[in-house]
Structure formats: structure tokens, C-alpha cells
Motif scaffolding. Structure first.
Motif, short mmCIF file in Angstrom:
data_model
loop_
_atom_site.label_atom_id
_atom_site.label_comp_id
_atom_site.label_asym_id
_atom_site.label_seq_id
_atom_site.Cartn_x
_atom_site.Cartn_y
_atom_site.Cartn_z
N VAL A 670 50.87 49.62 -6.35
CA VAL A 670 51.30 50.73 -7.20
C VAL A 670 50.16 51.72 -7.44
N LEU A 671 48.97 51.18 -7.74
CA LEU A 671 47.82 52.00 -8.07
C LEU A 671 46.72 51.80 -7.04
N ASP A 672 45.93 52.84 -6.82
CA ASP A 672 44.75 52.75 -5.99
C ASP A 672 43.59 52.31 -6.89
N LEU A 673 43.48 51.00 -7.07
CA LEU A 673 42.53 50.47 -8.05
C LEU A 673 41.08 50.76 -7.66
N ASP A 674 40.79 50.76 -6.37
CA ASP A 674 39.42 51.06 -5.94
C ASP A 674 39.03 52.47 -6.34
N LEU A 675 39.95 53.42 -6.08
CA LEU A 675 39.68 54.80 -6.45
C LEU A 675 39.55 54.95 -7.96
N LEU A 676 40.45 54.32 -8.69
CA LEU A 676 40.42 54.43 -10.15
C LEU A 676 39.13 53.86 -10.71
N GLN A 677 38.72 52.72 -10.18
CA GLN A 677 37.48 52.12 -10.68
C GLN A 677 36.28 53.02 -10.36
N MET A 678 36.33 53.62 -9.17
CA MET A 678 35.26 54.54 -8.80
C MET A 678 35.23 55.75 -9.74
N LEU A 679 36.44 56.29 -10.07
CA LEU A 679 36.51 57.43 -10.98
C LEU A 679 35.99 57.06 -12.36
N VAL A 680 36.37 55.89 -12.84
CA VAL A 680 35.92 55.44 -14.16
C VAL A 680 34.41 55.30 -14.18
N ASP A 681 33.88 54.70 -13.11
CA ASP A 681 32.43 54.51 -13.05
C ASP A 681 31.69 55.83 -12.89
N THR A 682 32.35 56.79 -12.25
CA THR A 682 31.67 58.06 -11.94
C THR A 682 31.78 59.07 -13.07
N ASN A 768 57.83 57.49 -13.30
CA ASN A 768 57.96 57.01 -14.67
C ASN A 768 57.34 55.63 -14.85
N GLN A 769 57.63 54.73 -13.91
CA GLN A 769 57.16 53.35 -14.05
C GLN A 769 55.65 53.25 -13.82
N ASP A 770 55.16 53.89 -12.75
CA ASP A 770 53.76 53.74 -12.38
C ASP A 770 52.83 54.44 -13.37
N MET A 771 53.32 55.54 -13.98
CA MET A 771 52.49 56.22 -14.96
C MET A 771 52.19 55.29 -16.14
N GLN A 772 53.21 54.54 -16.58
CA GLN A 772 52.99 53.62 -17.69
C GLN A 772 52.02 52.51 -17.29
N LYS A 773 52.11 52.04 -16.05
CA LYS A 773 51.19 51.00 -15.58
C LYS A 773 49.76 51.55 -15.52
N LEU A 774 49.63 52.81 -15.12
CA LEU A 774 48.30 53.42 -15.07
C LEU A 774 47.70 53.55 -16.46
N ASN A 776 48.45 51.69 -19.04
CA ASN A 776 48.11 50.33 -19.48
C ASN A 776 46.81 49.86 -18.85
N TRP A 777 46.62 50.19 -17.57
CA TRP A 777 45.39 49.79 -16.89
C TRP A 777 44.17 50.44 -17.51
N LEU A 778 44.29 51.73 -17.82
CA LEU A 778 43.18 52.43 -18.47
C LEU A 778 42.88 51.83 -19.84
N GLY A 779 43.95 51.49 -20.59
CA GLY A 779 43.74 50.88 -21.89
C GLY A 779 43.04 49.54 -21.77
N GLN A 780 43.38 48.77 -20.71
CA GLN A 780 42.73 47.48 -20.51
C GLN A 780 41.26 47.65 -20.15
N GLN A 781 40.96 48.71 -19.41
CA GLN A 781 39.57 48.97 -19.06
C GLN A 781 38.75 49.25 -20.31
N ASP A 782 39.35 50.00 -21.26
CA ASP A 782 38.65 50.28 -22.53
C ASP A 782 38.35 48.98 -23.26
#
Length: 785
Positions: A670-682, A768-774, A776-782
Motif C-alpha cells: 500500500v505504502l512505499d515505506l522505504d521512500l517514506l522513511q527516507m523522507l522522514v529522516d531527510t 480513501n483507505q490508503d490515506m488513513q493508513k499513511l 496512522n503510519w506517521l502517527g506511529q512514527q511519532d
């Protein structure tokens, strides 16, 4: 019974009593006794008669008497016996008659008793029958009344049904309903006109038998959605009438039920919004044209303004006389004023499009006040006004605030104060009151001794384009938008702005802002990197002169390209640390240049920073188009230092736990977790959340345009919009959305028309579905951090 008999005997005739006595004594005995008594009576009678007649009794008299008695006695006895027998028989007959009479009397009593019972029973039955008759009459009366009421209700229902049918048929809206099997069960006249079939012809048909295949699939899909989720939906689609007209309808579909809550099917209402949609398109086009116009004006005005501000700032750093320094400072302040006025116009457009955003940064209130005061003081000196700035302690050392927006608010208030004050003082007071451990209420108070505002105008002063109609205000004109924008910006910051004024004495504006107390160190405005190889891509010579001089003064090495092709060729021949890229170039735009640089891998170790006068676009839009940062014109030294430090200075390392063993995560589909983690780190959580927020706000608009284009069979527009969605989704790591959008954008696919509706539906669901998962993922990272 004895008493009754005794009483009866006492009243019997004497003959009967004698007969009963003789019968009881015996007939023979009674006869002998009678003869003896007769003889005695005869002797006695003869004797007394003879003695009375002759005073002498003779024997022959007695013998005659005896003979006569004996001769007559048998006859008398026979007669008497017969008489007794007759009497006895009579008595017996009478007894039998009495017995019979008694029996008859008893029978009569029994019959009478029975009759009485029968009468009572009959009376009871009669009473019951009367009651039953009354009940029947009551029932008949109720039944008659019910029949009358039912007839009236049926008539009323018929009238209402006729009225409802007339209303439905007279309605300009499209109305129809279908049963559970998807067959038409009824419609109004508009539906008949649209389908070209009468209601009777429509009943029993399915959408596939009425509409073209593409529209039928879309209609059936939404019907299925209503039935599966048991909820109402609203959709917009193009409908083609039987006469060839195409109209755009807003359809509302709801499930409908019987009185016992049994679902009967789907009820649909459609409103023709073709004119409204056309009007919206006109408004959208006008807004787009206005935005394009402002973007063009932004570029054209900021280009010379960039030169004025940049050169005057550089000139102030040279050796000048006090008079020359004052002149240059006036030029510099005037340029800043023009820039802020233009910012009002830009923000007005952003407010119209709900695109005004806050960018919180760590700010020192004292330094901020001092910086702002130094500029306002120049304006005040030009009018021989006294400017006073006072910061009241205690004050938070650092706060989280959008410094640009706060500066714009206070600039408008201070500039107005100077503009409407002919003599006297303009002042800025800053104080703070702690709300809790994390928040402080900071108050900014701008006062002047100017002309003042009439009381009747105080409630209108924050209205858009409102200007006080007073002779005292004629000497200083303005746009009437500054205070309106100030109020909206203050509201955006969850603050409050108020005004008080006395004519001829002055005006005071008070801004109360709840600001977060920052625990982060303020970003040092000292440049930490020098000697960078920079490629400056700019087509305006004045801008080149200003930017090149500023960069070289900051210790950097600068090469200049005046066109996009020249920049690409220079990047092919030399490795640069940074490309400062203007967006509007004579041969191509900056986004196209950046795209070529990325495609040819010319900037793998190079940062690209947009250098633009177009402040219409958001920062995210530049990042989505391959830029690493953006600097607005006129170029500010502080902004250059900030961007250079963020791009080239390593941030302090933050200790973290060892990375866990890799495992398969279902979110990878559903999500490109590698890209997201890179964005968060960057760029950090906050920036990623900002990007996600922008995408979340824009996605409904993208999907709506996509759906409208598909309904209108505009294939090229569908592919273009899908391409836009793909790019936006890829920037925030929505892998599945990006993948589906990629399928939609490939219009040359041989089965594109057969699959595009399914792809679009999948895209809606995934967005709709994937946006909520994204989220939630960001909230979990926090939480993990």
C-alpha cells in the motif's frame, strides 16, 4: 301431608263421612245395628204415640211395628246399602279424583315451576339476544363508520397519490426507483424523456437494457454500493437524453423500505446541474486566469523590485555619507513596502483559494521586534515622527510562530499607523502572559497619535476593501485589503485582533496570539558553508547582478546561465554543489530543466533550489517537481543563509536504537515505506505531514476532475489528470494509488476503455483507505520517536 288430609276430611260432606264410617265399621254390623236401632225407634215411637193417643199401649201395636219394621227394614237396608255403596264408590271416585287432582296439581306445580324456569331462561335469552342485538348494532355502526372512514381515507389517499404523482411528474428533477433485482419499478416524466421510454415500458428493464454499456456499468456499480453498504450516495455523471442532448446530473441514491422495514430497492433523484457546472467551470477558469495573471504580475513586478531591494541593501553596506545612507535606506524601505503590499495581493488570492498556510519556526520575539522596528523607524523618520518600541518582561525567549505572517500582520498595522499619523508618535508594545507550561499569550499593541477612526466605522474596519470615508483619511489612500488579511491571518493563528480609536487622538490595534513556547534552539543566521560551486540560472540581468554579488559576498563561486539549455549544457560539463534555478526562462520553464537534470543523472550530488518570483505556488508544489528547496524573490540574505545551512550543514546526530531485523510488512503493498522513511529522516515528520495534508486536501479535487473527464469521454484529460495524481501520490509514498493512477494514464492500452471505470473505482477506494493508513503510519512514527 297428614295435615293436608285432616283439613280436607273436615270439610267433606256428612253423607261421605257416614259412608266412610259404615265402610269402616262393616256393612253387616251396621245393618244389624240399624235394624236394632230401627226396632228400638219403632217400639219407642209406637209406645209414645199410643200413650199420647189412648194412654194405653197394646201388644199388637208392638207386633205391628216389629212386623212393619222387619218388612221395611230389608228394603231400607238394601236401599241404604246401595246408597252406601254408591256413596262409597262416589267417595272412592272422589278420592281418586282428589288424588288425580292432587297429581294434576303437583304436575301443574311442576309445570308451573318448569314454566317459571323456562320463562326466566327465556327472559335471560331475550336479554342476551337484546344485548347481542345491541352489540351487533354497535358493530354494524362501527363497521359502517369504519367503512365510511376507510372510504374517505381511500379517497384522500387517492387524492394524495394523484397529487404526489402530479408533483413527481411536474418536478424538473429526474426520479426513478428500481427493485432489489435492479429492474425499473417506476419513474417520472423526466426519466421517460431521458430514456425515450414510457414508465410502463421501463418497468422490468435493467440499466443495461436502457443505457449505453459504459453508463450502465457506472450506474450498476453505484447501485451495488448502495445495496451492499445499505447507505445513500451522491454521484455526478453525464446522461444522454433520447433526443441526443447530454446533461450533467447530480444523482442521489438511497435505499427505500416498506412499513415492516423490508428493503424494496433503490430510489434515485437526479438534478440537472449542467448550468451550475458550466458556471463553476467559468469561475474555475476565471480563478485560474486570475492566478495566472497574478503569477505573471508577480514575476514582472518582483523582478525590478528584486533589483531595487538587493542593490539598495548592498549599497547600504558600502561607505556612504549619512545623507546618502538615509536616501538608500529610504529606497530600501520603499522596496520593502512595495513587497509587503504585493504580499497582501498574493495572500488575498491564496485566501480565495484556501491555500494560505502557516510555517512555524523558532523565533526570538525580542530580535523579531528589533528587526521590524529598524525598518519602521526609517518610515517614521521620513515623516518626522517618533517611533518607540517597548518589550515588557518577562517574555518567552523563543516561541513557535510563522515569522513571515506575523511580520506581515504587524507591518500592515505599523505602516497604517505611520501613514495616518501626521505628527506625534507611533509605538509598538510587546508583552506576554504565560497560559501553561507550553503556551504563552503574546500581545502586540500598535498605537499612534493620528487622525483616528470614527466609532461607526470600527465594526467595519476589517471588512475586505472597506475604507473610511472621512476627510481626515483622504490624504492617505490604500487598497482596503490589508486589515482584512490581517484579521484572517490572526484567525488562522487562533488569535484575536481588536481596535480602539478616538477621532483626532489616535488609534490602537491589539493582537493577541497564543504561541507555543519553543524548547528548540533558534536557527543561527550565520552562514556555515562557503566555497560552494553554484550554477545561477536567471534570465534577468538585474537579478543576475544582485544575486551574483550577494552570493560572492557570502564566499561562494557563481557561474551564470541565462537560458535552460545553457544551464543543462553547463551541468553536463561541470559538477556543481548547487543549482539556483529560476522557474520562468525564455526557452523552457525551470521544472523542465530540473526534469532533464534528473533524467540525465546530472544532479545526483547536487541540490536544486527554485529561485522564483511566483509566490502563488506552495512550497510543496516545487518539491513535487524535483526541487529541494525554494527561495522567493526578492532574494533575502537571511533566506539564503537558512537554505544553505539546511542543505549543506550536517545536523547533530540523534542517538537511536539499533534497527530491528527486516520483516515482511503488509503495508509495503500500500505504502512505499522505504521512500517514506527516507523522507522522514531527510525532511522530518512535520514536513512529511504537511505534504500529506496538501495531498489529502487536493485529492478530492483531482478525483472529481478525473471523474468528470471520464464521464465526458475526454480520454486525454483523464490520462493527464491520472498522471498528476500519480506524481502527487508518489511524493507522499502512496504506492498503490500511484500504481493504479499509472494504469489509468496509459491511454494507449488496448483494453483501456474496458478497464478504466474499474481502475477509477479502485483509485477512489485506495485513495480513501490508503490515506488513513499513511496517517496512522506517521502517527506511529511519532510514537516510536
Amino acid at each position: 301431608m297428614t295435615n293436608k288430609k285432616t283439613k280436607k276430611t273436615s270439610v267433606d260432606p256428612w253423607a261421605i263421612r257416614i259412608a266412610q264410617l259404615i265402610n269402616r265399621f262393616g256393612a253387616v254390623k251396621t245393618s244389624v245395628l240399624f235394624v236394632i236401632l230401627t226396632l228400638i225407634f219403632t217400639f219407642s215411637g209406637t209406645y209414645f204415640l199410643r200413650m199420647f193417643l189412648s194412654d194405653q199401649a197394646h201388644t199388637e201395636d208392638f207386633l205391628i211395628a216389629i212386623v212393619l219394621t222387619l218388612l221395611s227394614a230389608p228394603w231400607v237396608l238394601w236401599v241404604f246399602s246401595e246408597l252406601v255403596k254408591q256413596l262409597e264408590r262416589s267417595r272412592e271416585s272422589l278420592a281418586d279424583a282428589v288424588t288425580e287432582l292432587e297429581r294434576l296439581r303437583k304436575e301443574d306445580e311442576l309445570l308451573n315451576h318448569t314454566l317459571q324456569n323456562n320463562i326466566k331462561q327465556l327472559n335471560h335469552e331475550i336479554e342476551q339476544r337484546k344485548n347481542a342485538q345491541l352489540e351487533r348494532e354497535s358493530v354494524f355502526s362501527d363497521l359502517e363508520r369504519e367503512i365510511t372512514d376507510r372510504a374517505e381515507k381511500e379517497q384522500q389517499a387517492l387524492r394524495l397519490s394523484t397529487l404526489l404523482r402530479s408533483i413527481i411528474d411536474a418536478s424538473p428533477d429526474l426520479i426513478y426507483y428500481r427493485n432489489q433485482e435492479g429492474q425499473f419499478a417506476g419513474c417520472n416524466r423526466v426519466a421517460e424523456e431521458m430514456t425515450g421510454k414510457t414508465e410502463q415500458e421501463l418497468i422490468g428493464l435493467t440499466p443495461h437494457q436502457v443505457y449505453d454499456e459504459e453508463l450502465a456499468r457506472q450506474v450498476v456499480a453505484s447501485d451495488q454500493d448502495v445495496l451492499e453498504n445499505n447507505t445513500s450516495i451522491t454521484e455526478e455523471l453525464w446522461l444522454r437524453f433520447a433526443d441526443g442532448r447530454r446533461r450533467f446530473y447530480e444523482m442521489r441514491k438511497v435505499p427505500f423500505y416498506s412499513a415492516d422495514d423490508t428493503r424494496l430497492g433503490i430510489l434515485a433523484f437526479g438534478r440537472d446541474i449542467t448550468e451550475r457546472k458550466q458556471a463553476e467551470n467559468v469561475v474555475a477558469k476565471a480563478s485560474k486566469d486570475k492566478t495566472a495573471f497574478i503569477a505573471t504580475i508577480s514575476h514582472e513586478l518582483r523582478t525590478p523590485l528584486n533589483g531595487i531591494v538587493g542593490l539598495s541593501r548592498m549599497l547600504r553596506d558600502t561607505d556612504l555619507t549619512s545623507e546618502q545612507f538615509a536616501w538608500v535606506s529610504t529606497i530600501y524601505a520603499s522596496g520593502i513596502t512595495l513587497g509587503n503590499i504585493f504580499n497582501d495581493i498574493i495572500d488575498l488570492d491564496r485566501l480565495d483559494r484556501d491555500r494560505l498556510e502557516l510555517s512555524l519556526k523558532t523565533v526570538s520575539i525580542k530580535d523579531f521586534t528589533q528587526e521590524l522596528s529598524s525598518i519602521i523607524e526609517l518610515l517614521a523618520d521620513d515623516k518626522d515622527l517618533t517611533f518607540a518600541a517597548h518589550v515588557e518582561e518577562p517574555l518567552p525567549a523563543l516561541v513557535e510562530v510563522d515569522g513571515t505572517r506575523l511580520r506581515q500582520i504587524l507591518w500592515n498595522l505599523l505602516f497604517n499607523a505611520v501613514k495616518f499619523t501626521q505628527r506625534g508618535t507611533v509605538s509598538l508594545e510587546v508583552k506576554a502572559e504565560k497560559v501553561d507550561a507550553e503556551t504563552s499569550m503574546v500581545t502586540f499593541k500598535v498605537c499612534d497619535t493620528g487622525v483616528g477612526i470614527p466609532q461607526q466605522d470600527l465594526d467595519k474596519i476589517f471588512a475586505m476593501y472597506y475604507q473610511v470615508d472621512s476627510p481626515e483619511h483622504q490624504s492617505a489612500t490604500g487598497t482596503g485589503i490589508g486589515l482584512a488579511i490581517c484579521q484572517q491571518m490572526v484567525s488562522l493563528m487562533n488569535g484575536k485582533i481588536s481596535v480602539s480609536s478616538v477621532i483626532g487622538e489616535g488609534t490602537c490595534f491589539t493582537v493577541d496570539l497564543p504561541l507555543g513556547i519553543s524548547k528548540k534552539p533558534i536557527q543561527v543566521e550565520t552562514l556555515k558553508v562557503t566555497g560552494l560551486q553554484i550554477l545561477l540560472v536567471e534570465d534577468i540581468e538585474l537579478n543576475v547582478m544582485v544575486a551574483k554579488a550577494l552570493l560572492e559576498k557570502l564566499g561562494q563561486h557563481v557561474d551564470v546561465a541565462m537560458t535552460g539549455n545553457e544551464a543543462i549544457n553547463m551541468a553536463r560539463n561541470k559538477q556543481y554543489d548547487l543549482v539556483l534555478l529560476d522557474i520562468q526562462l525564455p526557452d523552457m520553464n525551470g521544472f523542465e530543466v530540473a526534469n532533464v537534470l534528473h533524467e540525465e543523472s546530472l544532479v545526483e550530488q547536487t541540490s536544486i533550489v527554485a529561485l522564483t518570483a511566483n509566490v502563488i505556488k506552495t512550497r510543496q508544489e516545487y518539491l513535487d517537481n524535483g526541487m529541494d528547496e525554494v527561495i522567493s524573490k526578492p532574494v533575502k540574505k537571511s533566506r539564503i543563509i537558512e537554505v544553505f545551512n539546511s542543505l549543506f550543514c550536517e545536523q547533530p546526530s540523534v542517538p537511536h536504537q539499533p534497527a530491528p531485523e527486516p520483516k515482511i510488512d503488509p503495508l509495503n503493498t500500500v505504502l512505499d515505506l522505504d521512500l517514506l522513511q527516507m523522507l522522514v529522516d531527510t525532511i522530518g515528520h512535520e514536513m512529511v505531514r504537511t505534504s500529506v495534508k496538501v495531498f489529502q486536501e487536493k485529492m478530492p479535487e483531482y478525483l472529481e476532475i478525473l471523474q468528470l473527464s471520464l464521464s465526458a469521454d475526454e480520454k486525454d484529460e483523464v490520462c493527464s489528470q491520472a498522471h498528476k495524481i500519480k506524481g502527487a501520490a508518489s511524493s507522499v509514498g502512496l504506492y498503490r494509488v500511484q500504481k493504479i493512477a499509472n494504469e489509468i494514464q496509459q491511454g494507449d492500452h488496448p483494453a483501456w476503455w474496458q478497464n478504466v471505470h474499474d481502475w477509477v473505482e479502485q483509485l477512489h477506494q485506495a485513495a480513501n483507505q490508503d490515506m488513513q493508513k499513511l496517517i496512522n503510519w506517521l502517527g506511529q512514527q511519532d510514537i516510536d520517536d
